[in-house]
Scaffold this active site. Structure first.
Site, PDB file in Angstrom:
ATOM      1  N   SER A  40      31.540  43.548  38.495  1.00 38.15           N
ATOM      2  CA  SER A  40      31.975  44.775  39.049  1.00 38.15           C
ATOM      3  C   SER A  40      31.699  46.015  38.243  1.00 38.15           C
ATOM      4  CB  SER A  40      33.349  45.070  39.533  1.00 38.15           C
ATOM      5  OG  SER A  40      34.304  44.983  38.400  1.00 38.15           O
ATOM      6  N   LYS A  83      37.860  49.068  35.456  1.00 33.30           N
ATOM      7  CA  LYS A  83      37.152  49.815  36.429  1.00 33.30           C
ATOM      8  C   LYS A  83      37.106  51.358  35.695  1.00 33.30           C
ATOM      9  CE  LYS A  83      37.603  46.569  39.470  1.00 33.30           C
ATOM     10  NZ  LYS A  83      36.622  45.782  39.820  1.00 33.30           N
TER      11      LYS A  83
END
Length: 166
Positions: A40, A83
């Site tokens: 990710s 993230k």
């Protein structure tokens, strides 16, 4: 003989407890090493990269847009996620994916942040689970330590999705 062995054992246990407390405080309030896995955050962070996550920014509310953070997963509290902060409370963010024809927007509520992976096509993030409570942030990633040829601070977002201030 027994007294001497018991005394040495208790002394060792005392030192172990003291050092355990110091280590706990260091990892809880200063920072920790984190091994990253998953696609990710590619290309900024790849699987098996080792990063240092500092905790002071979280405690002093110094998390900013563009920072990469380690947070508890809203889906599974036993799992951490890595993230990038795209929006802070009050920001208007694009909540649709990169391939969506119709773009949708939402506002980040008070006490929350909007998190997205750098690899937008292969990331489960705020576009899936919505704004993340600030309290789930564990720390801010400030250094990449492994692999050796990549040691240093982290790059800016490769996809330019960081929200403008409202």
């Amino acid at each position: 003989m027994f007294r001497r062995a018991a005394g040495k054992t208790l002394g060792f246990v005392g030192f172990a407890i003291q050092y355990g407390c110091v280590a706990h405080c260091a990892f809880e309030y200063i920072g920790e090493l984190v091994a990253c896995s998953g696609p990710s955050m590619e290309p900024t962070i790849t699987s098996s990269d080792l990063v240092f996550s500092e905790r002071l920014s979280r405690h002093f509310y110094k998390i900013e847009k563009g920072d990469i953070v380690i947070a508890k997963s809203p889906f599974d509290p036993k799992m951490n996620i890595c993230k990038r902060v795209i929006g802070l409370e009050g920001d208007k963010v694009c909540s649709s994916g990169p391939s969506d024809v119709f773009k949708t927007h939402t506002y980040v509520p008070k006490g929350h942040v909007w998190l997205e992976g750098d690899n937008l096509r292969n990331s489960t993030d705020s576009r899936s689970y919505g704004p993340v409570p600030y309290a789930l942030i564990r720390g801010r990633v400030c250094l990449k330590l492994w692999p050796p040829h990549d040691i240093g601070t982290l790059k800016k977002s490769p996809n330019g999705r960081i929200a403008k201030s409202s």
